[in-house]
Scaffold this motif. Structure first.
Motif, PDB file in Angstrom:
ATOM      1  N   VAL A 107       0.829  -1.206   0.000  1.00 41.77           N
ATOM      2  CA  VAL A 107       0.000   0.000   0.000  1.00 41.77           C
ATOM      3  C   VAL A 107       0.863   1.255   0.000  1.00 41.77           C
ATOM      4  O   VAL A 107       0.534   2.253  -0.664  1.00 41.77           O
ATOM      5  CB  VAL A 107      -0.952  -0.023   1.211  1.00 41.77           C
ATOM      6  N   LEU A 108       1.978   1.240   0.714  1.00 42.73           N
ATOM      7  CA  LEU A 108       2.857   2.413   0.736  1.00 42.73           C
ATOM      8  C   LEU A 108       3.469   2.669  -0.643  1.00 42.73           C
ATOM      9  O   LEU A 108       3.554   3.819  -1.096  1.00 42.73           O
ATOM     10  CB  LEU A 108       3.957   2.218   1.773  1.00 42.73           C
ATOM     11  N   ILE A 109       3.910   1.613  -1.314  1.00 38.59           N
ATOM     12  CA  ILE A 109       4.453   1.779  -2.665  1.00 38.59           C
ATOM     13  C   ILE A 109       3.372   2.311  -3.604  1.00 38.59           C
ATOM     14  O   ILE A 109       3.607   3.221  -4.409  1.00 38.59           O
ATOM     15  CB  ILE A 109       5.010   0.441  -3.188  1.00 38.59           C
ATOM     16  N   TYR A 110       2.192   1.756  -3.492  1.00 37.57           N
ATOM     17  CA  TYR A 110       1.050   2.184  -4.316  1.00 37.57           C
ATOM     18  C   TYR A 110       0.702   3.650  -4.044  1.00 37.57           C
ATOM     19  O   TYR A 110       0.419   4.420  -4.961  1.00 37.57           O
ATOM     20  CB  TYR A 110      -0.128   1.274  -3.985  1.00 37.57           C
ATOM     21  N   SER A 111       0.750   4.039  -2.764  1.00 39.31           N
ATOM     22  CA  SER A 111       0.343   5.392  -2.381  1.00 39.31           C
ATOM     23  C   SER A 111       1.309   6.451  -2.874  1.00 39.31           C
ATOM     24  O   SER A 111       0.913   7.608  -3.043  1.00 39.31           O
ATOM     25  CB  SER A 111       0.216   5.482  -0.855  1.00 39.31           C
ATOM     26  N   ASP A 112       2.561   6.088  -3.087  1.00 43.42           N
ATOM     27  CA  ASP A 112       3.535   7.066  -3.552  1.00 43.42           C
ATOM     28  C   ASP A 112       3.097   7.708  -4.852  1.00 43.42           C
ATOM     29  O   ASP A 112       3.259   8.917  -5.052  1.00 43.42           O
ATOM     30  CB  ASP A 112       4.897   6.389  -3.728  1.00 43.42           C
TER      31      ASP A 112
END
Length: 741
Positions: A107-112
Motif C-alpha cells: 500500500v505504501l508503494i502504491y500510495s507514492d
C-alpha cells in the motif's frame, strides 16, 4: 533463536521515526521537508520492510519449534497492584505481523503514486507509519491494558485517515461517525477488561487464562457477571471489525483515500476485532453461551453484509460491505471453535481484498481525469463500463480477486471459505444454510461489481464526456471541496479539450488523446493540485503507472498461491497447522488435520456450484452483451429496463430498496438514536436552565423584590422604628399569651 526473540520488542517501534521526523521537519524546516518528500515514502517502505523480514524470521522459528515467547517488565508496583508491560510472540502474533507488514508495504508503494499530487502527501505517510506502529504494538501486546492503549491509538489513526480530506463535509462526517461508533465498542471493552481484572486480579493473558480456568473449574465465579464481562469484551471486537449492529461506520469510511481502504478497512484494522477474539479464545471457550453468541453475531453479519452489497453503486462501498460479510465468516468460525479456519480465512481474505481495493483505486485514478476530479462520479459503477481494453492489467487483477472472493478454485479464498462452510454443517444446519446461501450472494454481488465496472460497451457516461457541448467541467481539489458547475464557456470540457486529431477518436480507438500543454497551463489555477502539468490527462481511461501496478501484481501472486499454505494434504505438509500448533494445543484441540479427499471434493463441488450459480445470475442481469441481440427493439427495451427495473417488476423492488438504503439500519439509528439523543439533550438543557439554575435565580430575584418593599417602608425617623418595634413585640406577646391559656 532465543536472541531473535529478545529483540522482538523493536517490531512496533521501527516505523515510528518516520512520523516523528516528518512532524519535526514540517515544524522546523517546512520548505526543505516538502522538497524531499519522496524520501519519506522510501523511508517508510524501508523500515516496514525490515519489520517484515524480522516477522518472517520469527514465523519460521514458530513453525520449526512450536514455541511461545513472552517477555515482560514491571511498570507500576505496589502492595495491591502490579502493572507490567511486555511483548508476546506466538503464532497469532507472527501471522498478524506478516499481514500488516506485507500489505502495508504494498500500500505504501502504491500510495507514492496515488497521492503524489495531493497537498497532504507528507501528512498521509506520517499517518500511515503511525498506524503501522499502533497496529504492530497491538498484536505484540502481552496484556489487556497494553492492548487497550494500542487499540485506542489505532482508532485515532483510523479517524485521521478516514477524514484525511477533512474539508469535504462527507469525509468529516464519515470520520466522526467511525470515531463515535467505535467509542461505543471501546467503552464496552474497557468495562470488560476491568471486570475480568476484578475477578482474576491480573491483566496478563497467561495468568488471566490460568486463574480464570481454575475459578471456572472450582465453580467460584458468578456466571452471569463473567458472561456480561465477556460480552463487553466482545463489544470492542464488534465495533472494530464492523459486526452487526456496530457496522454502520465501515461503508462511510470509504470517503478516505483508496489506499487507506486497502490497508485499514480490508486487511489490518478491521481484522483487529478478529485478532482480539482469537487472542481471548481460551477465556471465551469456557464461558457458557458466549461462543454461541459470537457465532450468532457472525452469521447475522455474514448475511446482512451480503444483502447490503447487492445494489450499491459506489465501487468502494460495495467492497466495504463485502469486507463486512467476510469478517462475519471469520467471527462465525471463531464462535464455532474453528480457530484454524478463521485465521486461514483472515490470511486469504486480507490479500484478496487488498488486491480488489487497489484495483478499484486504479480504476478511480483513471476515471478522475474524465470527470474532473469528482469523487462521487469516479467511484460510481453505473457511470463505468467498457474499461477492459483501456485498463487490461487492472481488469485482470480485479477479476482474479473477484473469483477468489467468490470461492473459485484454486484461488486463495476458496480453501479457507470452504473450510468454514464445511464446519458450519457440524455446528448448526440453520447456520450452514445461511452461510452457504451467502456464498452464492457473494459470487453474485462481486460479479456484479466486476461486470458493471469493466465489461460491456459504450456507456452513457462516456458519451457525455466525448464531445457534447453541453457537458460541464467540474473542478475539485484533492483536499475535498467540490467545485460548482461553470457556465462560462472557458470551463466547458469541449473548450478545454483540444484534440490532436480532428474529429477526435472514437471510444473504441486504441489511441489516447491528451490535453494540450497550453490547456493544462490554463487549468492549473482552477485545480489546487501541485504540479498539475505533470498529470497524464486524457479523454479516455488509461492504465495506471508502474508504481501502482507493481503492488497489484505482487498481490496477485499472494491471491494465487497463499491458499496452498493451508491445504492439509497430510500432517507433515500442513504448514498452517504446524504454525498454529501452540495455539491449537492451548485450546485443547486436536492438531491432526489430515483430510478426507473424497469428502473434500464432494463439498467443493457443491460450494463451487453455488458460486457459479451466483456468477451466472449476475452475468444474466448485468452483462450488456449487445451483439447477441438481433432485434434492435429488444436491445432498447433491455437498456431502458436495466437490472433495477427487472427487480422492480418481479419482486416490487423490495430487495433493491433494502440493499441500496443499507437495510434502513442507518435510518433507524438516525431517527431513533440520534434524534432521541438530540431530544434528550434539549430536555436536559431545559431542565438545567429552568430548574437547576432557576431555583437559585428565583431565590435571588425574590430577595431583590423583598428588599425593594422593605426599602420603601423605611422613612428615616427613629420614633417610627420604635413604634413598629413595640407593635410587633406586643403582637407576639399576645399570641404567646393566648396560646398558653
Amino acid at each position: 533463536m532465543e536472541q531473535i526473540y529478545q529483540y522482538a520488542w523493536i517490531i512496533p517501534f521501527l516505523p515510528l521515526p518516520v512520523p516523528m521526523l516528518i512532524g519535526l521537519g514540517l515544524l522546523l524546516f517546512p520548505t526543505a521537508t516538502k522538497s524531499i518528500r519522496r524520501m519519506w515514502a522510501f523511508q517508510s517502505v524501508l523500515l516496514l520492510s525490515i519489520v517484515m523480514i524480522f516477522s518472517i524470521n520469527l514465523s519460521i522459528q514458530q513453525i520449526n519449534s512450536s514455541s511461545v515467547y513472552q517477555y515482560v517488565w514491571s511498570w507500576i508496583i505496589n502492595n495491591d497492584f502490579s502493572l507490567e508491560f511486555g511483548y508476546l510472540i506466538d503464532p497469532l502474533t507472527s501471522i498478524m505481523s506478516i499481514l500488516i507488514t506485507t500489505v502495508g508495504i504494498m500500500v505504501l508503494i502504491y500510495s507514492d503514486n496515488y497521492m503524489s499530487h495531493d497537498h497532504g502527501y507528507l501528512r498521509f505517510f506520517a499517518y500511515m507509519s503511525f498506524f503501522s506502529t499502533s497496529m504492530l504494538g497491538l498484536v505484540t501486546s502481552s496484556n489487556l491494558i497494553q492492548i487497550y492503549i494500542f487499540w485506542e491509538l489505532v482508532g485515532i489513526c483510523s479517524y485521521l485517515l478516514i477524514g484525511f480530506w477533512f474539508t469535504r463535509p462527507v469525509a468529516a462526517k464519515a470520520c466522526q461517525k467511525a470515531f463515535v461508533t467505535n467509542r461505543v465498542g471501546d467503552f464496552g471493552l474497557l468495562l470488560g477488561i476491568l471486570g475480568f481484572y476484578w475477578v482474576t486480579g491480573s491483566f496478563e493473558f497467561r495468568d488471566l487464562f490460568q486463574i480464570f480456568n481454575n475459578l471456572i473449574y472450582n465453580n467460584e465465579v458468578n456466571f452471569v457477571f463473567v458472561t456480561l464481562c465477556a460480552v463487553l469484551l466482545f463489544a470492542g471486537a464488534v465495533a472494530k471489525s464492523a459486526q452487526f449492529p456496530l457496522h454502520v461506520w465501515l461503508p462511510d469510511a470509504m470517503e478516505g483515500p483508496t489506499p487507506i481502504s486497502a490497508l485499514i478497512h480490508a486487511a489490518t484494522m478491521v481484522a483487529a476485532g478478529i485478532f482480539l477474539v482469537a487472542r481471548l479464545m481460551p477465556l471465551f471457550i469456557v464461558i457458557p453461551h458466549i461462543m454461541n453468541f459470537i457465532s450468532l453475531i457472525g452469521i447475522i453479519t455474514v448475511f446482512l453484509g451480503a444483502t447490503l452489497a447487492l445494489a450499491q453503486k459506489d465501487i468502494k462501498r460495495g467492497l466495504a460491505y463485502s469486507t463486512m460479510s467476510q469478517l462475519g465468516y471469520m467471527m462465525l468460525a471463531l464462535g464455532m471453535g474453528s480457530y484454524r479456519s478463521a485465521l486461514f480465512h483472515l490470511i486469504t481474505h486480507a490479500y484478496s481484498k487488498a488486491l480488489l481495493f487497489l484495483g478499484s483505486g486504479s480504476v478511480i485514478h483513471s476515471m478522475e481525469t474524465l470527470v474532473g476530479y469528482c469523487p462521487k462520479k469516479s467511484q460510481n459503477m453505473v457511470l463505468m463500463g467498457g474499461l477492459t481494453k483501456h485498463v487490461p492489467i487492472t481488469k485482470n487483477s480485479f477479476l482474479l480477486g473477484t473469483l477468489s472472493l467468490c470461492g473459485i478454485p484454486p484461488l486463495a479464498c476458496f480453501w479457507s471459505k470452504d473450510e468454514i462452510l464445511n464446519d458450519s454443517w457440524l455446528y448448526s444446519p440453520i447456520f450452514a444454510i445461511i452461510a452457504w446461501s451467502t456464498a452464492g450472494l457473494t459470487a453474485f454481488y462481486m460479479s456484479r461489481i466486476y461486470l458493471l465496472t469493466f465489461e460491456g460497451h459504450l456507456n452513457v457516461h462516456f458519451q457525455n464526456y466525448s464531445g457534447k457541448r453541453n457537458t460541464p467541467f467540474y473542478s475539485i481539489s484533492l483536499w475535498g471541496k467540490e467545485g460548482s458547475k461553470k457556465s462560462n464557456k472557458n470551463f466547458r470540457l469541449v473548450t478545454l479539450l483540444k484534440m490532436k486529431k480532428k474529429g477526435g477518436p472514437s471510444f473504441f480507438s486504441n489511441k489516447v488523446s491528451k490535453f494540450d500543454e497550453n490547456v493544462r497551463n490554463m487549468i492549473q489555477p482552477v485545480l489546487s493540485i501541485p504540479n498539475f502539468a505533470n498529470i497524464k490527462t486524457s479523454l479516455y481511461p488509461y492504465e495506471s503507472d508502474n508504481t501502482m501496478l507493481f503492488p497489484i501484481l505482487i498481490l496477485i501472486l499472494f491471491t494465487l498461491f497463499v491458499g496452498f499454505l493451508g491445504i492439509p494434504f497430510n500432517e507433515d505438509v500442513d504448514i498452517l497447522s504446524k504454525w498454529l500448533t501452540p495455539s491449537i494445543n492451548l485450546l485443547h484441540k486436536n492438531s491432526n488435520n489430515s483430510i478426507d479427499w473424497y469428502e473434500f471434493c464432494k463439498d467443493a463441488v457443491f460450494s463451487v456450484s453455488i458460486a457459479s450459480f451466483g456468477i451466472f445470475i449476475a452475468f444474466f442481469l448485468y452483462q450488456p452483451v449487445y451483439s447477441s441481440f438481433q432485434n434492435l427493439d429488444l436491445i432498447n427495451s433491455f437498456v431502458k429496463m436495466g437490472p433495477k427495473r427487472i427487480f422492480s417488476d418481479k419482486i416490487k423492488n423490495a430487495i433493491y430498496d433494502w440493499s441500496y438504503n443499507r437495510g434502513y439500519i442507518d435510518a433507524f439509528y438516525g431517527t431513533f438514536l440520534t434524534a432521541g439523543m438530540i431530544k434528550l439533550a434539549e430536555f436536559t438543557h431545559f431542565f438545567d436552565r429552568r430548574i437547576i439554575d432557576g431555583i437559585p435565580n428565583g431565590v435571588g430575584l425574590m430577595s431583590f423584590f423583598v428588599a425593594e418593599v422593605i426599602k420603601s417602608v423605611g422613612g428615616g425617623r427613629i420614633s417610627s422604628y420604635l413604634f413598629f418595634y413595640f407593635s410587633y413585640v406586643s403582637i407576639f406577646l399576645l399570641i404567646y399569651y393566648f396560646l398558653n391559656l
